[in-house]
Write a protein that holds these residues in place. Structure first.
Motif, mmCIF file in Angstrom:
data_model
loop_
_atom_site.group_PDB
_atom_site.id
_atom_site.type_symbol
_atom_site.label_atom_id
_atom_site.label_comp_id
_atom_site.label_asym_id
_atom_site.label_seq_id
_atom_site.Cartn_x
_atom_site.Cartn_y
_atom_site.Cartn_z
ATOM 1 N N PHE A 236 0.818 -1.210 0.000
ATOM 2 C CA PHE A 236 0.000 0.000 0.000
ATOM 3 C C PHE A 236 0.855 1.264 0.000
ATOM 4 N N ASN A 237 1.949 1.229 -0.734
ATOM 5 C CA ASN A 237 2.890 2.322 -0.716
ATOM 6 C C ASN A 237 3.494 2.517 -2.109
ATOM 7 N N VAL A 238 4.088 3.673 -2.348
ATOM 8 C CA VAL A 238 4.863 3.950 -3.550
ATOM 9 C C VAL A 238 6.226 4.440 -3.067
ATOM 10 N N LEU A 239 7.274 3.801 -3.549
ATOM 11 C CA LEU A 239 8.620 4.147 -3.113
ATOM 12 C C LEU A 239 9.430 4.736 -4.256
ATOM 13 N N PRO A 240 10.196 5.785 -4.006
ATOM 14 C CA PRO A 240 11.054 6.310 -5.056
ATOM 15 C C PRO A 240 12.369 5.537 -5.170
ATOM 16 N N HIS A 241 12.534 4.516 -4.370
ATOM 17 C CA HIS A 241 13.799 3.796 -4.287
ATOM 18 C C HIS A 241 13.653 2.402 -4.885
ATOM 19 N N VAL A 242 13.823 2.289 -6.214
ATOM 20 C CA VAL A 242 13.707 0.982 -6.856
ATOM 21 C C VAL A 242 15.060 0.387 -7.199
ATOM 22 N N ASP A 243 16.088 1.154 -7.048
ATOM 23 C CA ASP A 243 17.413 0.654 -7.400
ATOM 24 C C ASP A 243 18.454 1.420 -6.600
ATOM 25 N N ALA A 244 19.703 1.124 -6.841
ATOM 26 C CA ALA A 244 20.800 1.760 -6.111
ATOM 27 C C ALA A 244 20.942 3.228 -6.514
ATOM 28 N N PHE A 245 21.261 4.074 -5.535
ATOM 29 C CA PHE A 245 21.545 5.473 -5.831
ATOM 30 C C PHE A 245 23.017 5.605 -6.199
ATOM 31 N N TRP A 246 23.290 6.397 -7.210
ATOM 32 C CA TRP A 246 24.655 6.645 -7.655
ATOM 33 C C TRP A 246 25.188 7.881 -6.951
ATOM 34 N N PRO A 247 26.495 8.138 -7.004
ATOM 35 C CA PRO A 247 27.070 9.309 -6.321
ATOM 36 C C PRO A 247 26.445 10.641 -6.747
ATOM 37 N N ASN A 248 25.934 10.740 -7.982
ATOM 38 C CA ASN A 248 25.340 12.000 -8.446
ATOM 39 C C ASN A 248 23.900 12.188 -7.968
ATOM 40 N N GLY A 249 23.371 11.234 -7.191
ATOM 41 C CA GLY A 249 22.021 11.357 -6.650
ATOM 42 C C GLY A 249 20.955 10.680 -7.468
ATOM 43 N N TYR A 250 21.259 10.295 -8.697
ATOM 44 C CA TYR A 250 20.297 9.577 -9.535
ATOM 45 C C TYR A 250 20.313 8.099 -9.197
ATOM 46 N N THR A 251 19.230 7.432 -9.492
ATOM 47 C CA THR A 251 19.220 5.986 -9.340
ATOM 48 C C THR A 251 19.764 5.345 -10.613
ATOM 49 N N LYS A 252 20.074 4.088 -10.518
ATOM 50 C CA LYS A 252 20.550 3.336 -11.682
ATOM 51 C C LYS A 252 19.499 3.375 -12.798
ATOM 52 N N GLU A 253 18.230 3.318 -12.421
ATOM 53 C CA GLU A 253 17.128 3.375 -13.389
ATOM 54 C C GLU A 253 17.120 4.708 -14.130
ATOM 55 N N GLU A 254 17.322 5.803 -13.402
ATOM 56 C CA GLU A 254 17.347 7.128 -14.018
ATOM 57 C C GLU A 254 18.560 7.283 -14.928
ATOM 58 N N ALA A 255 19.700 6.791 -14.491
ATOM 59 C CA ALA A 255 20.911 6.867 -15.306
ATOM 60 C C ALA A 255 20.750 6.073 -16.593
#
Length: 130
Positions: A93-112
């Motif tokens: 019952f939740n939505v999380l912005p954390h689906v993958d590892a965060f990179w040093p630049n603040g983006y997730t692997k998915e965003e990169a």
């Protein structure tokens, strides 16, 4: 992502198919859907940056995550404390912005992945999410 392997969305960069050496790659589903809408805007206005949100299914993290979601739903419905193993927060019952590892630049692997694939497919080096 290999520079020698074309990454192709046929509606956007079909010409890249001419440069293959026996292997052609397809983009991640999130990239393909985003670029199908974004590319015509890029052609008209020269897109530099986008603000994008993606929502990934729990199943992207495999069976253990699906089992965790099922267990958490049962725990919430029964009024029990929720246990976590795969994700750092309750996923039932939740939505999380954390689906993958965060990179040093603040983006997730998915965003990169979306950024890098978008650059390659659109032949647009300055393209970046914000």
């Amino acid at each position: 992502m290999d520079d020698a392997v074309p990454l192709v969305i046929p509606e956007i960069n079909p010409g890249d198919l001419k440069n293959h050496h026996g292997i052609i790659a397809k983009s991640h589903c999130t990239t393909a859907i985003t670029l199908m809408a974004l590319y015509p805007l890029h052609q008209a206005f020269r897109v530099i940056r986008i603000f994008a949100s993606t929502y990934q299914a729990v199943s992207a993290r495999a069976r253990k995550a699906i089992e965790e979601l099922k267990r958490q739903v049962e725990q919430v419905v029964a009024g029990q404390p929720v246990t976590r193993e795969v994700y750092p927060h309750q996923i039932a019952f939740n939505v999380l912005p954390h689906v993958d590892a965060f990179w040093p630049n603040g983006y997730t692997k998915e965003e990169a992945k979306m950024e890098n694939e978008g650059r390659k497919i659109m032949h647009h080096p300055p393209f970046a999410p914000a």
